[in-house]
Design an enzyme around this catalytic site. Structure first.
Site, PDB file in Angstrom:
ATOM      1  N   GLU A  36       0.850  -1.193   0.000  1.00 31.26           N
ATOM      2  CA  GLU A  36       0.000   0.000   0.000  1.00 31.26           C
ATOM      3  C   GLU A  36       0.892   1.252   0.000  1.00 31.26           C
ATOM      4  O   GLU A  36       1.822   1.350   0.795  1.00 31.26           O
ATOM      5  CB  GLU A  36      -0.928  -0.035   1.237  1.00 31.26           C
ATOM      6  CG  GLU A  36      -1.646   1.263   1.565  1.00 31.26           C
ATOM      7  CD  GLU A  36      -2.472   1.839   0.423  1.00 31.26           C
ATOM      8  OE1 GLU A  36      -3.251   1.107  -0.193  1.00 31.26           O
ATOM      9  OE2 GLU A  36      -2.330   3.061   0.158  1.00 31.26           O
ATOM     10  N   ARG A 202     -20.655  16.385  -1.456  1.00 33.20           N
ATOM     11  CA  ARG A 202     -20.888  15.355  -0.439  1.00 33.20           C
ATOM     12  C   ARG A 202     -20.906  15.976   0.953  1.00 33.20           C
ATOM     13  O   ARG A 202     -20.187  16.950   1.206  1.00 33.20           O
ATOM     14  CB  ARG A 202     -19.782  14.300  -0.453  1.00 33.20           C
ATOM     15  CG  ARG A 202     -19.786  13.435  -1.663  1.00 33.20           C
ATOM     16  CD  ARG A 202     -18.671  12.418  -1.607  1.00 33.20           C
ATOM     17  NE  ARG A 202     -19.137  11.126  -1.118  1.00 33.20           N
ATOM     18  CZ  ARG A 202     -18.406  10.016  -1.170  1.00 33.20           C
ATOM     19  NH1 ARG A 202     -17.177  10.040  -1.608  1.00 33.20           N
ATOM     20  NH2 ARG A 202     -18.904   8.874  -0.731  1.00 33.20           N
TER      21      ARG A 202
HETATM   22  C1  LIG Z   1     -19.093   9.621  -4.567  1.00 36.55           C
HETATM   23  C2  LIG Z   1     -18.890   8.153  -4.627  1.00 36.55           C
HETATM   24  C3  LIG Z   1     -19.808   7.313  -4.003  1.00 36.55           C
HETATM   25  C4  LIG Z   1     -19.673   5.941  -4.106  1.00 36.55           C
HETATM   26  N1  LIG Z   1     -20.581   5.147  -3.487  1.00 36.55           N
HETATM   27  C5  LIG Z   1     -20.489   3.812  -3.605  1.00 36.55           C
HETATM   28  C6  LIG Z   1     -21.442   2.956  -2.967  1.00 36.55           C
HETATM   29  O1  LIG Z   1     -22.356   3.407  -2.291  1.00 36.55           O
HETATM   30  N2  LIG Z   1     -21.315   1.618  -3.153  1.00 36.55           N
HETATM   31  C7  LIG Z   1     -20.304   1.077  -3.898  1.00 36.55           C
HETATM   32  O2  LIG Z   1     -20.257  -0.163  -4.049  1.00 36.55           O
HETATM   33  N3  LIG Z   1     -19.364   1.855  -4.477  1.00 36.55           N
HETATM   34  C8  LIG Z   1     -19.431   3.205  -4.345  1.00 36.55           C
HETATM   35  N4  LIG Z   1     -18.480   3.996  -4.920  1.00 36.55           N
HETATM   36  C9  LIG Z   1     -17.346   3.367  -5.624  1.00 36.55           C
HETATM   37  C10 LIG Z   1     -16.315   2.825  -4.641  1.00 36.55           C
HETATM   38  O3  LIG Z   1     -15.947   3.839  -3.729  1.00 36.55           O
HETATM   39  C11 LIG Z   1     -15.073   2.339  -5.374  1.00 36.55           C
HETATM   40  O4  LIG Z   1     -15.468   1.561  -6.480  1.00 36.55           O
HETATM   41  C12 LIG Z   1     -14.201   1.470  -4.464  1.00 36.55           C
HETATM   42  O5  LIG Z   1     -13.839   2.178  -3.308  1.00 36.55           O
HETATM   43  C13 LIG Z   1     -12.955   1.041  -5.219  1.00 36.55           C
HETATM   44  O6  LIG Z   1     -12.108   0.304  -4.375  1.00 36.55           O
HETATM   45  P1  LIG Z   1     -10.661  -0.130  -4.880  1.00 36.55           P
HETATM   46  O7  LIG Z   1     -10.087  -0.928  -3.772  1.00 36.55           O
HETATM   47  O8  LIG Z   1     -10.759  -0.746  -6.233  1.00 36.55           O
HETATM   48  O9  LIG Z   1      -9.862   1.220  -5.101  1.00 36.55           O
HETATM   49  P2  LIG Z   1      -9.425   2.354  -4.042  1.00 36.55           P
HETATM   50  O10 LIG Z   1     -10.408   2.461  -2.934  1.00 36.55           O
HETATM   51  O11 LIG Z   1      -9.146   3.576  -4.844  1.00 36.55           O
HETATM   52  O12 LIG Z   1      -8.064   1.802  -3.405  1.00 36.55           O
HETATM   53  C14 LIG Z   1      -6.851   1.861  -4.108  1.00 36.55           C
HETATM   54  C15 LIG Z   1      -5.715   1.727  -3.106  1.00 36.55           C
HETATM   55  O13 LIG Z   1      -4.490   1.592  -3.820  1.00 36.55           O
HETATM   56  C16 LIG Z   1      -3.512   2.445  -3.266  1.00 36.55           C
HETATM   57  N5  LIG Z   1      -2.580   2.774  -4.347  1.00 36.55           N
HETATM   58  C17 LIG Z   1      -2.800   3.574  -5.423  1.00 36.55           C
HETATM   59  N6  LIG Z   1      -1.729   3.587  -6.229  1.00 36.55           N
HETATM   60  C18 LIG Z   1      -0.812   2.762  -5.653  1.00 36.55           C
HETATM   61  C19 LIG Z   1       0.519   2.350  -6.027  1.00 36.55           C
HETATM   62  N7  LIG Z   1       1.104   2.795  -7.144  1.00 36.55           N
HETATM   63  N8  LIG Z   1       1.187   1.496  -5.210  1.00 36.55           N
HETATM   64  C20 LIG Z   1       0.590   1.026  -4.071  1.00 36.55           C
HETATM   65  N9  LIG Z   1      -0.651   1.386  -3.670  1.00 36.55           N
HETATM   66  C21 LIG Z   1      -1.351   2.235  -4.472  1.00 36.55           C
HETATM   67  C22 LIG Z   1      -4.313   3.634  -2.745  1.00 36.55           C
HETATM   68  O14 LIG Z   1      -3.605   4.331  -1.749  1.00 36.55           O
HETATM   69  C23 LIG Z   1      -5.563   2.947  -2.210  1.00 36.55           C
HETATM   70  O15 LIG Z   1      -5.408   2.521  -0.891  1.00 36.55           O
HETATM   71  C24 LIG Z   1     -18.598   5.377  -4.833  1.00 36.55           C
HETATM   72  C25 LIG Z   1     -17.665   6.213  -5.442  1.00 36.55           C
HETATM   73  C26 LIG Z   1     -17.804   7.602  -5.339  1.00 36.55           C
HETATM   74  C27 LIG Z   1     -16.803   8.475  -6.017  1.00 36.55           C
END
Ligand SMILES: Cc1cc2nc3c(=O)[nH]c(=O)nc-3n(C[C@H](O)[C@H](O)[C@H](O)COP(=O)(O)OP(=O)(O)OC[C@H]3O[C@@H](n4cnc5c(N)ncnc54)[C@H](O)[C@@H]3O)c2cc1C
Length: 438
Positions: A36, A202
């Site tokens: 991370e 938000r």
């Molecule tokens: C306004 C809003 C409301 C939403 N509401 C909902 C909802 O109600 N229900 C729902 O299902 N979804 C919702 N979503 C979507 C949801 O938030 C995301 O789809 C979800 O959080 C994605 O998770 P993830 O783990 O794929 O990515 P992320 O949460 O973006 O996690 C990525 C991680 O990777 C790390 N990282 C990035 N680059 C690197 C790198 N090069 N090396 C190492 N680590 C790295 C970051 O620090 C982070 O911890 C919403 C989105 C928005 C914008």
């Protein structure tokens, strides 16, 4: 390393990466590491909602009672409101034009609490912080991958899963290399996220504050609301045992979808006046609610052009890295969890070994890409419909059922059924390869 069949590196510890790590840690013969970039696991934003198909996965992981403790109410499977759709862009009281309901309704959480359940379920020693991945190299198709981090350290793994969010560095390198190798230059158009044309405000409101304004309970304390109007809509629902209301107020320029928004950061603080001006002339129920948000934040909402591929040899994309979508079906996190569940099921299966990892990733892509991309497109289209800009415009009698059909994907399959389908595809493709070799 004895008894370990392969090593999985997870880049990114958001909801998707942590769910994958927890699911893989149930397989003692798989070594898992989470890298991370940040100094700790954290979520920004406020509420997150999931649907029954995500709940099915959480139950499979044995985490349902932990999530039940932090949900808006204990999920018991009974029929509940998904959203109450209401026409609200006029000064007089609005009216319902569609009620979407389904088993469990929408299950709502505070984001920080949601992530914490996964963090608590993570075995010791798996997480590595301050590890921003810069690139990876694979000198030999069958050999290990080397990961290069911004702190000048490296690590080795047999499979890399990019769970690094909407600006994924893994996606960038994977698509660039694939484009160079295959001559498919169009892959490069899928690297950078594009603006959806929507900006959202938000905020969180303590329920007591909302209810006290006129002595009556505000409708949204009990019911997830979708207040709709021309080129704008407002979503609100309660979280944390109904003590807080999460508000997401959207305003759109649909003609600008696919463009680059501006140079400003994607998330900034803004004034309450800006928010209130945006919804001037809306029904009192909405305006009263927005007046309770003293310090809104403004988000420029991006999504991906649906990717034609999620994998390459022993590298895979998961969650927002694969299918970052607009939030209008509350599905991005749920889809990330579904990716994680199916990928972990495939990697843990006896048919998957160091030698068959690329086929296992193809099975993951075979099952996950069509649905991930379908939900990405559907989330965007739904937002357009909520704002009367779809083919049904504001003909509410046809718009309501059309919005209802947008949710069909929730029922058409189940995650467990999809996991079994992925394994069947893997086994059959391995058998076909053996026959071909003969
Ligand atoms: C306004 C809003 C409301 C939403 N509401 C909902 C909802 O109600 N229900 C729902 O299902 N979804 C919702 N979503 C979507 C949801 O938030 C995301 O789809 C979800 O959080 C994605 O998770 P993830 O783990 O794929 O990515 P992320 O949460 O973006 O996690 C990525 C991680 O990777 C790390 N990282 C990035 N680059 C690197 C790198 N090069 N090396 C190492 N680590 C790295 C970051 O620090 C982070 O911890 C919403 C989105 C928005 C914008």
């Amino acid at each position: 390393m004895s008894g370990v069949k392969f090593r999985v590196a997870i880049c990114g510890g958001g909801i998707g990466g942590l769910c994958l790590a927890v699911a893989l840690s149930r397989h003692p013969n798989i070594k898992v590491e989470v890298y991370e970039a940040a100094a700790r696991f954290k979520e920004i934003g406020a509420g997150v909602m999931i649907w029954s198909r995500t709940w099915e996965i959480l139950a499979h992981l044995g985490l349902d009672s932990n999530f039940a403790e932090i949900a808006h109410a204990i999920p018991d499977g009974s029929d509940g409101v998904g959203f109450d759709y209401r026409k609200s862009d006029q000064p007089m009281e609005g009216h319902r034009f569609y009620l979407f309901h389904r088993p469990y309704g929408c299950i709502r959480f505070h984001r920080a609490h949601f992530l914490d359940v996964f963090v608590d379920a993570l075995p010791d020693g798996v997480a590595h912080f301050g590890k921003r991945l810069l690139s990876y190299t694979q000198n030999n198709l069958h050999g290990p991958l080397e990961l290069q981090f911004s702190d000048n350290t490296t690590a080795r793994c047999d499979i890399l899963v990019g769970c690094d969010g909407i600006k994924s560095i893994v996606r960038k390198q994977m698509l660039e290399e694939k484009a160079a190798k295959t001559g498919q230059g169009e892959l490069l158009h899928h690297i950078d996220p594009v603006w959806t044309g929507t900006v959202i405000y938000r905020g969180l409101i303590p329920v007591d504050r909302l209810n006290n304004r006129d002595g009556l309970e505000h409708r949204t304390a009990e019911t997830p609301m979708m207040y709709c109007g021309k080129s704008k809509h407002v979503v609100s629902y309660s979280i944390s045992r109904r003590s807080i209301v999460n508000v997401v107020a959207c305003t759109s320029h649909p003609e600008l979808e696919g463009t680059v928004a501006c140079d400003e950061p994607w998330v900034v603080e803004c004034t309450q006046k800006e928010l209130l001006d945006c919804y001037d002339g809306w029904e009192p129920e909405v305006v009263d609610m927005l007046k309770c948000i003293e310090k809104p934040t403004r988000w420029v909402i991006h999504h991906l052009r649906p990717l034609p591929t999620y994998v390459s040899n022993k590298v895979a994309l998961l969650g927002d890295a694969a299918h970052a979508m607009s939030p209008h079906q509350g599905a991005g996190a749920g889809q990330a969890i579904e990716d994680a569940f199916i990928l972990a099921h495939l990697l843990g299966h006896q048919a998957t070994s160091l030698a068959t990892l690329p086929q296992a990733l193809l099975a993951y892509e075979h099952v996950r890409l069509p649905l991930g991309n379908h939900v990405l497109r559907g989330s965007y289209e739904s937002g357009v419909m909520y704002e009367f800009n779809g083919p049904q415009t504001d003909e509410l009698q046809v718009l309501g059922p059309a919005i209802g059909r947008q949710w069909n994907w929730l029922n058409e399959t189940t995650p467990v059924g999809e996991a079994e389908r992925a394994v069947r595809w893997l086994v059959e493709s391995l058998q076909a390869a053996v026959v071909e070799e003969r």
